[in-house]
Scaffold this motif. Structure first.
Motif, mmCIF file in Angstrom:
data_model
loop_
_atom_site.group_PDB
_atom_site.id
_atom_site.type_symbol
_atom_site.label_atom_id
_atom_site.label_comp_id
_atom_site.label_asym_id
_atom_site.label_seq_id
_atom_site.Cartn_x
_atom_site.Cartn_y
_atom_site.Cartn_z
ATOM 1 N N MET A 156 61.536 28.692 33.155
ATOM 2 C CA MET A 156 60.241 28.523 33.827
ATOM 3 C C MET A 156 59.169 29.323 33.087
ATOM 4 N N LYS A 157 58.033 28.681 32.815
ATOM 5 C CA LYS A 157 56.962 29.328 32.074
ATOM 6 C C LYS A 157 56.271 30.388 32.931
ATOM 7 N N ASN A 158 55.972 31.535 32.301
ATOM 8 C CA ASN A 158 55.257 32.591 33.000
ATOM 9 C C ASN A 158 53.790 32.203 33.170
ATOM 10 N N MET A 159 53.243 32.554 34.323
ATOM 11 C CA MET A 159 51.821 32.328 34.570
ATOM 12 C C MET A 159 50.994 33.423 33.898
ATOM 13 N N ARG A 160 49.840 33.050 33.377
ATOM 14 C CA ARG A 160 48.905 34.066 32.896
ATOM 15 C C ARG A 160 48.418 34.893 34.081
ATOM 16 N N GLU A 161 48.248 36.176 33.855
ATOM 17 C CA GLU A 161 47.781 37.042 34.933
ATOM 18 C C GLU A 161 46.271 37.218 34.858
ATOM 19 N N ILE A 162 45.672 37.455 36.021
ATOM 20 C CA ILE A 162 44.263 37.835 36.105
ATOM 21 C C ILE A 162 44.197 39.291 36.527
ATOM 22 N N ALA A 163 43.534 40.099 35.716
ATOM 23 C CA ALA A 163 43.359 41.520 36.005
ATOM 24 C C ALA A 163 41.878 41.807 36.237
ATOM 25 N N VAL A 164 41.559 42.465 37.344
ATOM 26 C CA VAL A 164 40.190 42.852 37.655
ATOM 27 C C VAL A 164 39.958 44.275 37.161
ATOM 28 N N LEU A 165 38.970 44.449 36.294
ATOM 29 C CA LEU A 165 38.544 45.777 35.860
ATOM 30 C C LEU A 165 37.228 46.074 36.559
ATOM 31 N N SER A 166 37.208 47.087 37.400
ATOM 32 C CA SER A 166 36.012 47.312 38.212
ATOM 33 C C SER A 166 35.693 48.798 38.329
ATOM 34 N N PHE A 167 34.392 49.108 38.286
ATOM 35 C CA PHE A 167 33.894 50.444 38.579
ATOM 36 C C PHE A 167 33.586 50.500 40.070
ATOM 37 N N VAL A 168 34.094 51.510 40.769
ATOM 38 C CA VAL A 168 33.846 51.644 42.205
ATOM 39 C C VAL A 168 33.497 53.083 42.546
ATOM 40 N N THR A 169 32.733 53.250 43.612
ATOM 41 C CA THR A 169 32.443 54.583 44.141
ATOM 42 C C THR A 169 33.583 55.013 45.057
ATOM 43 N N LEU A 170 33.544 56.253 45.489
ATOM 44 C CA LEU A 170 34.572 56.741 46.415
ATOM 45 C C LEU A 170 34.586 55.951 47.712
ATOM 46 N N ASP A 171 33.431 55.409 48.115
ATOM 47 C CA ASP A 171 33.402 54.604 49.335
ATOM 48 C C ASP A 171 33.485 53.105 49.030
ATOM 49 N N GLY A 172 33.980 52.752 47.837
ATOM 50 C CA GLY A 172 34.345 51.374 47.538
ATOM 51 C C GLY A 172 33.258 50.452 47.049
ATOM 52 N N VAL A 173 32.044 50.968 46.784
ATOM 53 C CA VAL A 173 30.946 50.114 46.328
ATOM 54 C C VAL A 173 31.139 49.766 44.852
ATOM 55 N N SER A 174 31.001 48.489 44.528
ATOM 56 C CA SER A 174 31.129 48.041 43.140
ATOM 57 C C SER A 174 29.845 47.399 42.625
ATOM 58 N N GLN A 175 28.813 47.368 43.421
ATOM 59 C CA GLN A 175 27.567 46.690 43.077
ATOM 60 C C GLN A 175 26.743 47.496 42.071
ATOM 61 N N GLY A 176 26.289 46.842 41.015
ATOM 62 C CA GLY A 176 25.306 47.402 40.085
ATOM 63 C C GLY A 176 25.626 48.761 39.503
ATOM 64 N N PRO A 177 26.782 48.967 38.877
ATOM 65 C CA PRO A 177 27.137 50.310 38.447
ATOM 66 C C PRO A 177 26.386 50.849 37.233
ATOM 67 N N VAL A 178 26.002 49.988 36.280
ATOM 68 C CA VAL A 178 25.595 50.520 34.976
ATOM 69 C C VAL A 178 24.086 50.550 34.758
ATOM 70 N N GLN A 179 23.419 49.399 34.901
ATOM 71 C CA GLN A 179 21.991 49.309 34.593
ATOM 72 C C GLN A 179 21.131 49.557 35.833
ATOM 73 N N PRO A 180 19.964 50.188 35.671
ATOM 74 C CA PRO A 180 19.097 50.482 36.820
ATOM 75 C C PRO A 180 18.664 49.243 37.600
ATOM 76 N N ASP A 181 18.548 48.102 36.926
ATOM 77 C CA ASP A 181 18.123 46.857 37.583
ATOM 78 C C ASP A 181 19.241 45.824 37.588
ATOM 79 N N GLU A 182 20.470 46.262 37.469
ATOM 80 C CA GLU A 182 21.604 45.352 37.300
ATOM 81 C C GLU A 182 21.813 44.421 38.486
#
Length: 197
Positions: free
Chosen positions: A1-27
């Motif tokens: 049986m062929k292995n499925m490709r995996e999807i990996a999420v790379l995410s920046f998060v705050t301690l309270d779980g926010v991932s919105q707009g981490p890098v740019q001031p107007d992101e």
């Protein structure tokens, strides 16, 4: 049986779980978010962790439209670095219902039924798909249980407002911690794999 490709999420998060707009001031100011750029003071330590652990060929990248446009405006014209070389030469998929052209080399637009398209891509031969940024796309992937790994960089920041990585979950996730590491400036890398029954 062929292995499925995996999807990996790379995410920046705050301690309270926010991932919105981490890098740019107007992101990402959607929803009246006023804290875009919250990760800027810690990026050097975070990127050392990312480059040492999660940026190794062979790899393919998966983006939402906004992140794709931000990355494609920057990386093709940036001086050659190992990080930039990998992004520029690796296969890239962008999930978008509005883009008609993707000029960044080795890019392919996914439109129409994005979930079915991703299921097809996962069933094909090829390297792991790593998602960068792309908060809206990540929410869709999580909702359809398509994420196999979470590669999280947690920053010593608490915001109180903003879109959270996991939002409102419709079902529980069981995860196994594969690796944990801390940068000199307090960013914590946590690498989790999805545990399915």
């Amino acid at each position: 049986m062929k292995n499925m490709r995996e999807i990996a999420v790379l995410s920046f998060v705050t301690l309270d779980g926010v991932s919105q707009g981490p890098v740019q001031p107007d992101e990402d100011t959607s929803g009246g978010f006023e804290h875009s750029g919250w990760a800027a003071d810690y990026l050097e330590g975070a990127m050392k962790l990312v480059n040492a652990n999660f940026m190794e060929a062979p790899i393919a990248f998966l983006f939402g439209r906004k992140t794709y446009e931000m990355f494609s405006a920057h990386w093709p014209t940036t001086s050659k670095t190992a990080h930039g070389e990998l992004l520029n030469t690796s296969p890239k998929y962008v999930a978008s219902s509005s883009l008609t052209e993707a000029k960044w080399q080795n890019s392919e637009i996914i439109n129409g039924d994005i979930i079915e398209a991703l299921k097809r891509i996962k069933s094909e031969d090829g390297p792991r798909l790593q998602v960068h940024g792309s908060t809206d796309l990540i929410q869709t992937l999580i909702a359809h249980d398509l994420v196999d790994e979470f590669r999280l960089l947690t920053f010593p920041v608490v915001l109180g407002t903003g879109h959270r990585l996991f939002g409102t979950m419709a079902f529980p996730l069981n995860l196994k911690l594969e690796k944990s590491q801390t940068s000199d400036n307090g960013v914590v890398l946590s690498h989790y794999k999805r545990q399915r029954a």
